[in-house]
Design an enzyme around this catalytic site. Sequence first.
Site, short mmCIF file in Angstrom:
data_model
loop_
_atom_site.label_atom_id
_atom_site.label_comp_id
_atom_site.label_asym_id
_atom_site.label_seq_id
_atom_site.Cartn_x
_atom_site.Cartn_y
_atom_site.Cartn_z
CG ASP A 47 40.03 18.18 9.41
OD1 ASP A 47 40.71 18.98 8.75
OD2 ASP A 47 39.50 17.15 8.92
CB ALA A 62 36.43 22.94 7.19
CB ALA A 63 36.33 23.70 1.71
CB THR A 92 31.44 20.49 3.37
OG1 THR A 92 31.30 19.30 4.14
CG2 THR A 92 32.63 21.28 3.91
CB THR A 135 39.32 29.23 -4.38
OG1 THR A 135 39.86 29.04 -5.67
CG2 THR A 135 37.81 29.06 -4.50
CG ASP A 136 42.42 31.57 -8.18
OD1 ASP A 136 41.90 30.46 -7.93
OD2 ASP A 136 43.50 31.69 -8.80
CD GLU A 137 39.63 26.51 -8.76
OE1 GLU A 137 38.68 25.88 -9.21
OE2 GLU A 137 40.68 25.98 -8.36
CE1 TYR A 168 36.82 24.19 -3.73
CE2 TYR A 168 37.81 25.10 -5.71
CZ TYR A 168 37.78 24.98 -4.34
OH TYR A 168 38.70 25.64 -3.57
CE LYS A 192 36.25 27.82 -0.69
NZ LYS A 192 36.52 27.49 0.75
CE LYS A 247 42.60 19.42 -4.79
NZ LYS A 247 42.70 20.18 -3.57
CG LEU A 248 49.24 19.41 -12.32
CD1 LEU A 248 48.87 18.35 -13.35
CD2 LEU A 248 49.39 20.78 -13.00
N GLY A 278 34.14 21.58 -18.73
CA GLY A 278 34.02 22.96 -18.24
C GLY A 278 35.32 23.54 -17.71
P1 NAD Z 1 41.96 19.92 1.58
O1 NAD Z 1 40.92 19.22 0.79
O2 NAD Z 1 43.37 19.44 1.54
O3 NAD Z 1 41.55 19.93 3.12
C1 NAD Z 1 40.26 20.19 3.56
C2 NAD Z 1 40.17 19.78 5.04
O4 NAD Z 1 38.84 20.10 5.50
C3 NAD Z 1 40.38 18.29 5.28
O5 NAD Z 1 41.24 18.10 6.37
C4 NAD Z 1 38.99 17.77 5.57
O6 NAD Z 1 38.97 16.65 6.44
C5 NAD Z 1 38.34 18.98 6.23
N1 NAD Z 1 36.87 19.00 6.09
C6 NAD Z 1 36.14 18.75 4.96
N2 NAD Z 1 34.83 18.86 5.23
C7 NAD Z 1 34.73 19.22 6.54
C8 NAD Z 1 33.65 19.51 7.40
N3 NAD Z 1 32.38 19.44 6.98
N4 NAD Z 1 33.90 19.86 8.69
C9 NAD Z 1 35.18 19.90 9.13
N5 NAD Z 1 36.25 19.63 8.36
C10 NAD Z 1 36.03 19.30 7.08
O7 NAD Z 1 41.85 21.43 1.15
P2 NAD Z 1 42.99 22.54 1.06
O8 NAD Z 1 43.65 22.47 -0.25
O9 NAD Z 1 43.81 22.50 2.30
O10 NAD Z 1 42.09 23.86 1.05
C11 NAD Z 1 41.76 24.53 2.27
C12 NAD Z 1 40.87 25.72 1.94
O11 NAD Z 1 41.56 26.60 1.05
C13 NAD Z 1 39.57 25.33 1.22
O12 NAD Z 1 38.55 26.15 1.71
C14 NAD Z 1 39.86 25.63 -0.24
O13 NAD Z 1 38.66 25.97 -0.92
C15 NAD Z 1 40.78 26.83 -0.11
N6 NAD Z 1 41.74 27.02 -1.22
C16 NAD Z 1 42.52 25.97 -1.63
C17 NAD Z 1 43.46 26.19 -2.64
C18 NAD Z 1 44.40 25.10 -3.11
O14 NAD Z 1 45.13 25.31 -4.08
N7 NAD Z 1 44.44 23.95 -2.45
C19 NAD Z 1 43.56 27.46 -3.24
C20 NAD Z 1 42.73 28.50 -2.78
C21 NAD Z 1 41.83 28.25 -1.76
P1 TYD Z 2 44.22 20.95 -9.73
O1 TYD Z 2 45.50 20.68 -9.02
O2 TYD Z 2 43.13 19.92 -9.66
O3 TYD Z 2 43.70 22.38 -9.24
P2 TYD Z 2 42.49 23.30 -9.82
O4 TYD Z 2 41.61 22.48 -10.68
O5 TYD Z 2 41.82 23.72 -8.55
O6 TYD Z 2 43.16 24.43 -10.55
O7 TYD Z 2 44.55 21.18 -11.27
C1 TYD Z 2 45.46 22.19 -11.68
C2 TYD Z 2 45.44 22.21 -13.17
O8 TYD Z 2 46.01 20.98 -13.65
C3 TYD Z 2 44.05 22.29 -13.76
O9 TYD Z 2 44.08 23.11 -14.93
C4 TYD Z 2 43.73 20.86 -14.13
C5 TYD Z 2 45.09 20.28 -14.48
N1 TYD Z 2 45.26 18.84 -14.20
C6 TYD Z 2 45.79 17.98 -15.19
O10 TYD Z 2 46.10 18.44 -16.32
N2 TYD Z 2 45.96 16.67 -14.91
C7 TYD Z 2 45.62 16.14 -13.69
O11 TYD Z 2 45.75 14.90 -13.50
C8 TYD Z 2 45.09 17.02 -12.68
C9 TYD Z 2 44.72 16.49 -11.32
C10 TYD Z 2 44.95 18.36 -12.99
#
Ligand code: NAD
Ligand code: TYD
Length: 352
Positions: free
Chosen positions: A31, A80-81, A98, A132-134, A158, A162, A197-198, A292
Site C-alpha cells: 500500500d 489499490a486505487a 494509479t 466498481t459498478d460505476e 473516477y 476504473k 464518503k457519504l 455530472g
Molecule cells: P480507499 O480509497 O479507502 O483505499 C485505497 C487504498 O489504496 C489506500 O490504502 C491507498 O493508500 C492505496 N493506494 C492508492 N494508490 C495506490 C498506489 N498507487 N499503490 C499502492 N496503494 C495505493 O478505497 P476503497 O473504498 O477501500 O476501495 C478499494 C477498491 O474497491 C478500489 O479499487 C475501488 O475502486 C473499489 N470499490 C470501492 C467501492 C466503495 O464503495 N468504496 C465500491 C466498489 C469498488
Molecule cells: P459517495 O459516498 O461519495 O460514493 P459514490 O459517489 O462513489 O457513490 O457518495 C454516495 C452518494 O452520496 C452519491 O450520490 C453522492 C452523495 N453525497 C452527498 O449527497 N453528500 C456528500 O457529502 C457526499 C460525500 C456524497
Amino acid sequence: MILVTGGAGFIGGNFVLDWLATSDEPVLNLDKLTYAGNLQTLAALEHDARHVFVRGDIGDTTLVPALLARHRPRAVINFAAESHVDRSIHGPSEFIQTNIVGTFNLLESVRGYWSALPESERISFRFLHVSTDEVYGSLAPDDSPFRETNPHAPNSPYSASKAASDHLVRAWHHTYGLPVLTTNCSNNYGPYHFPEKLIPLVILNALAGKPLPVYGDGQQVRDWLYVKDHCAAIRCVLEAGQSGQTYNVGGWNEKPNLEVVHTICRILDELRPRADSQSYASQITFVADRPGHDRRYAIDASRLADELGWKPAETFDSGIRKTVAWYLDNDAWISNVTSGSYRDWIARQYEG
Ligand code: NAD
Ligand code: TYD
C-alpha cells in the site's frame, strides 16, 4: 501467501482483517499509504507474523517484481486505487496515474512473474481485480439493475479510470492468458470507512453538530453493501470464480441518499440523543449538486448467487446499525483520520 494491494484502505483493510480471522494463509500487503491508507486499521496485526506490510506503489516496476519473486504469492488481489468521485472531479491526474497506469504496470509485473511459474502454479494462479459498478454509468428509474453484460459507460473521471483498468485486465487475459477475475461492486459501507464518503461523513458531522450535506435533491440512488459481505464475495470469487470472468457484487439494497441520511439520524437519535433532544435530521442541509452526478446505480448479483452461491448476510437495516455503533465506539481511529489533510479536504469541498 496472497498479495493484497491497497490493504490499508477501507475495503482492503477489512479484507485483510477478515482473511486472517478466517485463514492462516499469510498476506503480503502493498500500500502506498496515500491520504486514504491508514495503518491504524491494521493495528491488531502489528505483531502478527502472517501479515507483511510494505509501503509502495503498485506502479513501481522495480519493487513489485522483487516482492513477487521473494514472496511467491498464489494470487494477487488488487484493491489499490484512488476511489473518491469528488476528488476525481477536483483533480483527475492521480486517478489516471494509479488506476490506469498503475494497474497497467502491476499487470505487467504480475505477467512477468506468472509466466515464469512452474505449470501447476501458473494454472492455479489468479489476479483478482476489484472494480466498481460505476463503470456501467447511470440508470434511469425503471432500468433493470446492471448485469455483467452491460456496456461500460463511465461518467466521472473516477469511473472512467476504473473502466480503463477493467479493460486492461480483460485484455491481459485475452491476449496473454493471465488468469484474471474481475469483481464490480456497488457502494460499500461499514467499519474503517474514510469519512469523505457519504455514510461516515454524515455520522461524524452529525455527532460534531455540523451540517449534513446532501447533494442536489438527495434522490440519487445507490445500492449499499456491507463491507464484510463484499470481502466474503471476493474470497468466494477467488476460490471458485472462473478465470476470465466478471462478477457483479451488490447488496440488493437500493436507497435514495436522503433516506440513507434519515436512517442514520434515526439510529443516532436512539443511540446518542442530542443534548437538546432535537433530531439529528434538523442538521440536514441541501448543497450544490456534484457535477455530472450519476442518478442511480443498482447491481444484479445473480451470477454470483447462481454460480458461486454467494449472498449478502446483512440487510441495510442490520449493516447500518452495526456501522453507526462502530463509529460511536472507535474514537481513537476517528480522531486519527480526521486530522491534517482531511480537514483541508473538507474545507475545500464544503466551505470553499
Ligand atoms: P480507499 O480509497 O479507502 O483505499 C485505497 C487504498 O489504496 C489506500 O490504502 C491507498 O493508500 C492505496 N493506494 C492508492 N494508490 C495506490 C498506489 N498507487 N499503490 C499502492 N496503494 C495505493 O478505497 P476503497 O473504498 O477501500 O476501495 C478499494 C477498491 O474497491 C478500489 O479499487 C475501488 O475502486 C473499489 N470499490 C470501492 C467501492 C466503495 O464503495 N468504496 C465500491 C466498489 C469498488
Ligand atoms: P459517495 O459516498 O461519495 O460514493 P459514490 O459517489 O462513489 O457513490 O457518495 C454516495 C452518494 O452520496 C452519491 O450520490 C453522492 C452523495 N453525497 C452527498 O449527497 N453528500 C456528500 O457529502 C457526499 C460525500 C456524497
